[in-house]
Enzyme design. Structure first.
Site, short mmCIF file in Angstrom:
data_model
loop_
_atom_site.label_atom_id
_atom_site.label_comp_id
_atom_site.label_asym_id
_atom_site.label_seq_id
_atom_site.Cartn_x
_atom_site.Cartn_y
_atom_site.Cartn_z
N TRP A 72 -20.08 16.11 12.62
CA TRP A 72 -19.14 15.77 11.57
C TRP A 72 -19.36 16.61 10.32
CZ3 TRP A 72 -18.56 9.69 11.10
CH2 TRP A 72 -17.86 9.22 12.24
N GLU A 79 -6.02 -3.55 -0.45
CA GLU A 79 -6.41 -4.66 0.43
C GLU A 79 -7.64 -5.41 -0.06
OE1 GLU A 79 -5.67 -1.61 1.21
OE2 GLU A 79 -4.63 -1.42 3.12
N THR A 101 0.85 -1.19 0.00
CA THR A 101 0.00 0.00 0.00
C THR A 101 0.88 1.24 0.00
OG1 THR A 101 0.01 0.14 2.40
CG2 THR A 101 -1.71 -1.18 1.40
N LYS A 156 -14.36 17.18 12.77
CA LYS A 156 -15.26 17.21 13.90
C LYS A 156 -15.41 18.64 14.38
CE LYS A 156 -13.43 12.84 13.97
NZ LYS A 156 -12.13 12.45 13.35
#
Lengths: 544, 544
Positions: free
Chosen positions: A440, A324, A181, A435
């Site tokens: 959010w 993944e 990755t 936040k």
């Protein structure tokens, strides 16, 4: 039922038997197009397999590649795993120290390098502890081949190697390939793909409701072979018998547009930044064969997909996945019951990452708690996935523990909602969500809205510390060439489009959004650049 | 990669989550159409699973069905395997003594019977040694439910059964279902399908180059659920979310044609005799949604496919398979390089059984010797197959030995050629091929030619002993209603179409070709009828 292993040997044999006359086109460094067939490719692949024997690569040894997309790279894609070895596609865009880390961590025994990439690779060679051979593939340009006992020419090696007649892997769960990755923090993490996972994943791309890849297709993977196996397309074309166009090193917009037109491409795949660049180049061009512009890697701005629909009559088909996840997790295919919705609603559905592929399970969970949230289109939680081509861990890496739930699902790091029809909407990355005052704010949604402004080329939103609200959004905006934009224009545009308290106090006009090695926005770089500065002051920069 | 088993539980969960609003339509015995959704079906399936617990069916017990295609039958398709049991679809068209044999051989613990089929089933019940319960599903008509302690009503049983909340099968290789072949000699042989084989097979039907089944499809399986799981379509629809139309007991041509039109069917599947009957019924009908008329089970006459192309604009899509192959082995999808061939050549390609599905391997071998023959379109050999959904043996049956090669490939009993492009052409069954003067005559090819005659409804060719040549062909011909035909007309028609020495001396005009329980020509019956007679004498029979 027969105990028939799902292996890339089957995929190879199928192509060798059935697709001998189908074409593989590779664009070289100097712009020439080398044309070959699966028939010749298969024969050469058997010799490459012999070369690996000749070089003394161990039975399950890692075979590194440091290369652009090409027919030769595709030979290695099968020569290594079909003889039990493990293909390791090194990401040429990693930092040099990361390349060294991954080659050493994977214990690559040999690396196959494009000649045009020697300037990047050769300076690292003495730090690669396990690499005994460097095989140079002449892709048309580059420095002289170094005079070094470790170095061999690919074609010379092939010429003297024996053909391997029998490809056989008994255990479908054995390793076939690996990919690291491009994490923005710490060293890259290795994902090991099995024969089984790759075979099933290739089939998944051929399903009608995912990409529907077919023998009739001409596939152009603009996504590199070192990036999750060109999103699995490098195996899928071999299984389906689709023709493939390997774009080589030149991934510029004009070059890609030219290939799409001249090679009658039916399916092209790349990250959003590629398609942003290519669209203007397609102006006035005829693309009667094109049926899918696949896009993934990061969120596809709704405005981009709509621009494709309006200009070439084909919206972008968004897919979601990660290294993944092999990578296909979901595809934004519209359900039949929604096919007749107004264009506005369809555009909203296309801006989701769609519905899971068969054999992939998804859920959203309360962050930290692992309790599942409802599919109501409202509840936001971390997206987790399970399935036969989803990683169970990272290769010899202690960091595996934090990335998987107790029951083994992959924590994707994406925040998402899922609606009652199964459409998954990515809200943000868990680490990018802002936040503010206990609520959010989705950085991705804000970016999408800003990128809907006709004068905006790119926009990235990050959270910056704020004494009163905890965090506030900061928008980094790139104006289109020739356009004049300032912070007030952006804020004015957002007024009425997003909640008042989402509108960023700070809007920074910048020249370019920094990108990671795989072309994603690097918010880490933006944070480093801006979070040191005082909050509240906005600076309008006009572009030339 | 995650150790994620390929099971029907995944397929079920996918439908339960994603396809709640999609439709399942069942035609009852009295012609009504019962409509339900995958949502209700899933909920009921969980209760059927509870019913199996309630009945005390053992953990891996065999659950028999004796039923037409229906939503209820589809509930059992998942309730049994998703709780670890094994679904056994009894073929209602077997001879009564064969039904008794297979139910006893499989050791069915319970049998779910359509009420309309009680007259066939109930007389056998006392001979079924292991069956403890008979559950009657009311499909709209039939005798009163017998007053017997073994008998229960399906809906009453469901009403009192608890919902099973968790479906889980850990081992993908465990048995999910079984089906007995309808062999013409000896007792039927059992084939056991695993969760893995059925899941992979369902995916195979969704590939662009096989059937390309999609969520958008409306699938009408005219092939019964007791015949290789409706050719696997019964699982594939659940995985894709396609709507499904279950035709129930009335498989008459007018009923099928009506369903195709009124339900906007996109994919319909059946044996050649079905499609022969349906075509005239489609005269003047609009079928704008139809995209595949799938046909298999026995060779599709070229004339039939061409008649569909001419009348409805859609040739038949031929597929090949057997109970032992789950059943999809190959599909006659035309390769892109052949798409622009003249119609005549395309018709010839469509008359092949096409190209193998991904994950299926084929070869042709010298009869008796098991040496592989070339793919040159000329060499004729026995077709052998391998793959993850191909049987490795018959269930507890000594006859397995002769049906598989030493290296484990299934001997199909079909004689075939394979050309360089991979198109498989079935020449004959190994037991039907006619050996005349040391050369082979293909009974199938002769039949196809004869069925090209405009006045011929059906034709079957068998070999009869001949003193001089060893064997000679005998043609059994059924004239179309109202047509007048004799042996000379058939022989005259064949002159110039086949080699002179292929032309049969004997042509018998008959009223109907006898069929096996699954609608195939029963050559065994014809041989019994005709091989006793003297060779050489031809008898012309005119039909009324």
């Amino acid at each position: 039922m027969q105990d028939y292993p799902l292996t890339l040997c089957h995929v190879f044999h199928r192509a060798e038997r059935l697709w001998r006359d189908k074409e593989i086109v590779t664009v070289t460094k100097n712009g020439a197009r080398e044309r070959t067939t699966y028939g010749d490719w298969a024969e050469r692949t058997r010799r490459v397999a012999g070369a690996l024997d000749e070089l003394g690569v161990s039975a399950d040894g890692r075979v590194g590649t440091f290369a652009w997309n090409s027919a030769r790279h595709l030979e290695l894609y099968f020569a290594a795993p079909c003889t039990g070895r493990v293909l390791h596609t090194l990401n040429i865009r990693l930092f040099p120290e990361q390349v060294v880390y991954v080659a050493n961590h994977a214990e690559d025994e040999v690396v196959f390098v494009d000649r045009s990439l020697l300037p990047l690779f050769w300076p690292l060679v003495d730090e690669l502890k396990t690499v005994r051979h460097v095989i140079v593939m002449d892709d048309g340009d580059g420095p002289e081949i170094p005079d070094d006992p470790r170095v061999l020419d690919y074609e010379e090696l092939l010429a003297r190697s024996a053909r391997v007649d029998r490809f056989h892997v008994a255990d479908e769960n054995s390793a076939a390939a690996m990919c690291y990755t491009s994490g923005t923090t710490g060293n890259p993490k290795g994902v090991v793909y099995s024969h089984r996972s790759m075979t099933l994943h290739a089939m998944a791309t051929m399903l009608s409701d995912t990409f529907g890849l077919s023998e009739r297709d001409v596939v152009l993977p603009v996504v590199p072979q070192f990036h999750a196996n060109a999103w699995g397309l490098a195996h899928a074309v071999v299984m389906t018998g689709a023709s493939i166009i390997m774009p080589g090193p030149d991934l510029s917009a004009p070059a890609i547009a030219k290939l799409m037109v001249e090679e009658n491409v039916t399916v092209a795949a790349g990250v959003p930044t590629i398609w942003m660049g290519v669209l203007p180049e397609l102006e006035g061009k005829e693309l009667p064969h094109l049926r899918h512009v696949l896009c993934g890697g990061s969120a596809v701005p709704r405005a981009l997909s709509e621009a494709y629909r309006k200009q070439i009559g084909l919206p972008i088909l968004q897919a979601w996945g990660m290294t993944e996840t092999s990578p296909i997790g979901s595809v934004a295919t519209i359900r039949s019951s929604h096919a007749d919705l107004p264009e506005e609603d369809l555009a909203a559905l296309r801006a989701t990452v769609g519905i899971t592929s068969p054999l992939v399970d998804v859920r959203i969970v309360e962050p930290g708690a692992d309790t599942e949230l409802p599919w109501d289109g409202k509840a936001q939680g971390e997206l987790q996935v399970a399935g036969p081509w989803i990683a169970a861990g990272y290769y010899r890496d202690e960091r595996s523990a934090g990335s998987f739930s107790e029951d083994g699902w992959l924590r994707t790091g994406d925040v998402a909602t899922i609606d009652e029809h199964g459409y998954i909407r990515l809200v943000d990355r868990t680490k990018d969500v802002i936040k503010s005052g206990g609520e959010w704010i989705s950085s991705v949604e804000l970016e999408n809205e800003i990128m809907g402004h006709p004068d905006v080329a790119e926009a990235a939103v990050i959270g910056v510390p704020d004494a009163r609200w905890g965090e506030r959004p900061l928008a980094c905006v790139v104006a289109k060439d020739g356009a004049t934009l300032d912070a007030d224009a952006i804020r004015g545009y957002l007024d009425g489009r997003v909640a008042k308290w989402w509108i960023p106090e700070r809007v920074e006009m910048i020249d370019e959004v920094p990108k990671t090695s795989v072309g994603k926005f690097s918010k880490k770089d933006l944070r480093e650049r801006f979070t040191g500065e005082a909050t509240g002051a906005t600076k309008a920069v006009e572009t030339a």
